[in-house]
Write a protein that holds these residues in place. Structure first.
Motif, PDB file in Angstrom:
ATOM      1  N   UNK A 192       1.282  -1.236  -0.286  1.00  0.00           N
ATOM      2  CA  UNK A 192       0.225   0.178   0.100  1.00  0.00           C
ATOM      3  C   UNK A 192       1.101   1.022   0.195  1.00  0.00           C
ATOM      4  N   UNK A 193       0.728   2.575  -1.282  1.00  0.00           N
ATOM      5  CA  UNK A 193       1.212   3.654  -1.043  1.00  0.00           C
ATOM      6  C   UNK A 193       1.534   4.482   0.207  1.00  0.00           C
ATOM      7  N   UNK A 194       2.290   4.931   0.934  1.00  0.00           N
ATOM      8  CA  UNK A 194       2.010   6.034   1.480  1.00  0.00           C
ATOM      9  C   UNK A 194       2.939   6.391   2.650  1.00  0.00           C
ATOM     10  N   UNK A 195       3.605   5.065   2.869  1.00  0.00           N
ATOM     11  CA  UNK A 195       5.121   5.289   3.945  1.00  0.00           C
ATOM     12  C   UNK A 195       5.753   6.458   3.920  1.00  0.00           C
ATOM     13  N   UNK A 196       5.785   6.552   2.540  1.00  0.00           N
ATOM     14  CA  UNK A 196       7.192   7.339   1.481  1.00  0.00           C
ATOM     15  C   UNK A 196       6.142   8.628   1.030  1.00  0.00           C
ATOM     16  N   UNK A 203       3.257  13.473   5.104  1.00  0.00           N
ATOM     17  CA  UNK A 203       3.883  12.138   6.007  1.00  0.00           C
ATOM     18  C   UNK A 203       1.827  10.966   6.653  1.00  0.00           C
ATOM     19  N   UNK A 204       1.354  10.491   5.750  1.00  0.00           N
ATOM     20  CA  UNK A 204       0.727  10.180   5.266  1.00  0.00           C
ATOM     21  C   UNK A 204       0.047   8.837   5.901  1.00  0.00           C
ATOM     22  N   UNK A 205       1.242   7.915   6.076  1.00  0.00           N
ATOM     23  CA  UNK A 205       1.497   6.703   7.161  1.00  0.00           C
ATOM     24  C   UNK A 205       1.049   5.786   5.469  1.00  0.00           C
ATOM     25  N   UNK A 206       0.103   5.742   5.029  1.00  0.00           N
ATOM     26  CA  UNK A 206      -0.800   4.605   4.386  1.00  0.00           C
ATOM     27  C   UNK A 206      -2.183   5.284   3.550  1.00  0.00           C
ATOM     28  N   UNK A 207      -2.201   5.512   2.424  1.00  0.00           N
ATOM     29  CA  UNK A 207      -3.536   5.799   1.913  1.00  0.00           C
ATOM     30  C   UNK A 207      -4.298   5.149   1.469  1.00  0.00           C
ATOM     31  N   UNK A 208      -5.257   5.018   1.504  1.00  0.00           N
ATOM     32  CA  UNK A 208      -6.234   4.064   1.171  1.00  0.00           C
ATOM     33  C   UNK A 208      -6.748   3.867  -0.073  1.00  0.00           C
ATOM     34  N   UNK A 209      -6.990   4.481  -0.785  1.00  0.00           N
ATOM     35  CA  UNK A 209      -7.775   5.332  -1.655  1.00  0.00           C
ATOM     36  C   UNK A 209      -7.009   5.777  -2.197  1.00  0.00           C
ATOM     37  N   UNK A 210      -5.619   5.394  -3.499  1.00  0.00           N
ATOM     38  CA  UNK A 210      -5.128   6.644  -4.261  1.00  0.00           C
ATOM     39  C   UNK A 210      -4.916   7.789  -5.205  1.00  0.00           C
ATOM     40  N   UNK A 258      -8.392   8.586  -5.329  1.00  0.00           N
ATOM     41  CA  UNK A 258      -9.212   9.428  -4.829  1.00  0.00           C
ATOM     42  C   UNK A 258      -8.900  10.911  -4.038  1.00  0.00           C
ATOM     43  N   UNK A 259      -7.493  10.369  -3.640  1.00  0.00           N
ATOM     44  CA  UNK A 259      -6.821  11.428  -3.119  1.00  0.00           C
ATOM     45  C   UNK A 259      -6.002  12.781  -4.183  1.00  0.00           C
ATOM     46  N   UNK A 260      -5.601  12.058  -4.823  1.00  0.00           N
ATOM     47  CA  UNK A 260      -4.892  12.593  -5.913  1.00  0.00           C
ATOM     48  C   UNK A 260      -6.096  13.625  -6.544  1.00  0.00           C
ATOM     49  N   UNK A 261      -6.828  13.487  -6.880  1.00  0.00           N
ATOM     50  CA  UNK A 261      -7.838  13.961  -7.342  1.00  0.00           C
ATOM     51  C   UNK A 261      -7.872  15.115  -6.663  1.00  0.00           C
ATOM     52  N   UNK A 262      -8.391  14.682  -5.297  1.00  0.00           N
ATOM     53  CA  UNK A 262      -9.060  16.241  -4.323  1.00  0.00           C
ATOM     54  C   UNK A 262      -7.667  16.848  -4.328  1.00  0.00           C
ATOM     55  N   UNK A 263      -6.602  16.438  -4.158  1.00  0.00           N
ATOM     56  CA  UNK A 263      -5.000  16.909  -3.766  1.00  0.00           C
ATOM     57  C   UNK A 263      -5.259  18.377  -4.966  1.00  0.00           C
ATOM     58  N   UNK A 264      -5.381  17.211  -6.323  1.00  0.00           N
ATOM     59  CA  UNK A 264      -5.233  18.626  -7.295  1.00  0.00           C
ATOM     60  C   UNK A 264      -6.312  19.911  -7.800  1.00  0.00           C
ATOM     61  N   UNK A 265      -7.561  19.489  -7.135  1.00  0.00           N
ATOM     62  CA  UNK A 265      -8.786  20.758  -7.019  1.00  0.00           C
ATOM     63  C   UNK A 265      -8.374  21.631  -5.637  1.00  0.00           C
TER      64      UNK A 265
END
Length: 261
Positions: A132-136, A190-197, A199-206
């Motif tokens: 799962x992405x997010x540790x980095x 520093x997110x630790x774990x990204x449950x829905x990458x 969704x996160x990408x779309x939200x951040x870019x807005x």
């Protein structure tokens, strides 16, 4: 005498060497940024010296300088219009070949170049693979104007998202903020774990002030993973399955001693 290659450098070198075999004469290619991508540039430089004809679009001033140094013709993306292939590294890659990139601060140009290519090949050592992405830390490039307000908006948006942590920090270079090639700043999340990458990408870019984030979703077509014992595993989505190549590294010297993380 140069020092022998460390196991991690061997892994990066063999991954880069295998990925360089995807490149054919006449291609226009994108060149990534970072330590593993730098190995690729050196490998391609050796092939260019042997007669390979390519034109390359680098994703950072650092990569452009190295490419010219080893004899690779450098052009702009505007000149290229479209690329046959981009080869780049990653800070994390999950089982669906989604990535976190931007540890080197070049993810904006890297994403533009990757999406302007027929194929993107990612090269990495085995330690970059995660479930799962997010540790980095996830980098987001932000404009300098009002960056603290942008940071607050990002932190507020994270409250409603499926992440483990919500700490954000301005990336520094010594005592001053880090500045990208485009003149922007970077916030590391520093997110630790990204449950829905996705969704996160779309939200951040807005969020106003956010230029681009370091999530690469559905962009990577093939993953080349190097190991310290000389093994290279290639997972190609177009072909399916995983292929293995092994390179003999006995007696290899660290001929690229200037390449560092």
């Amino acid at each position: 005498m140069p020092a022998p290659l460390s196991p991690i450098d061997k892994a990066k070198y063999v991954a880069a060497r295998r990925a360089s075999e995807f490149v054919e004469s006449g291609m226009k290619i994108g060149l990534g940024t970072g330590s593993t991508a730098a190995w690729l540039v050196r490998c391609l430089g050796e092939r260019v010296a042997g007669g390979l004809r390519i034109r390359a679009v680098p994703t950072s001033s650092r990569t452009a300088s190295l490419a010219r140094e080893v004899g690779i013709e450098v052009i702009s993306l505007d000149e290229a219009k479209w690329l046959d292939l981009t080869i780049d590294g990653a800070d994390e890659v999950d089982g669906n070949l989604n990535l976190i990139k931007g540890g080197g601060g070049a993810h904006l140009q890297e994403k533009i170049v990757a999406t302007a290519s027929d194929r993107m090949v990612v090269i990495a050592d085995a330690g970059k693979q995660v479930e799962t992405l997010g540790a980095f830390p996830l980098p987001i490039e932000v404009v300098p104007f009002g960056w603290q307000t942008t940071q607050l908006l990002v932190e507020e948006a994270l409250i409603g998202l499926d992440v483990l942590g919500r700490t954000t920090a301005l990336r520094m270079s010594g005592d001053a903020p880090f500045v990208t090639d485009e003149g922007n700043h970077i916030l590391d999340l520093q997110l630790g774990r990204i449950g829905n990458a996705r969704q996160l990408s779309l939200v951040l870019n807005q969020i106003p002030g956010v230029v681009e984030n370091g999530l690469f979703i559905d962009i990577c077509d093939a993953l080349v993973v190097g190991h310290g014992d000389g093994r290279v595993l290639v997972r190609d989505l177009a072909e399916g399955g995983v292929s293995e190549t092994r390179y003999a590294l006995e007696g290899e010297d660290n001929i690229f001693t200037e390449i560092a993380e």
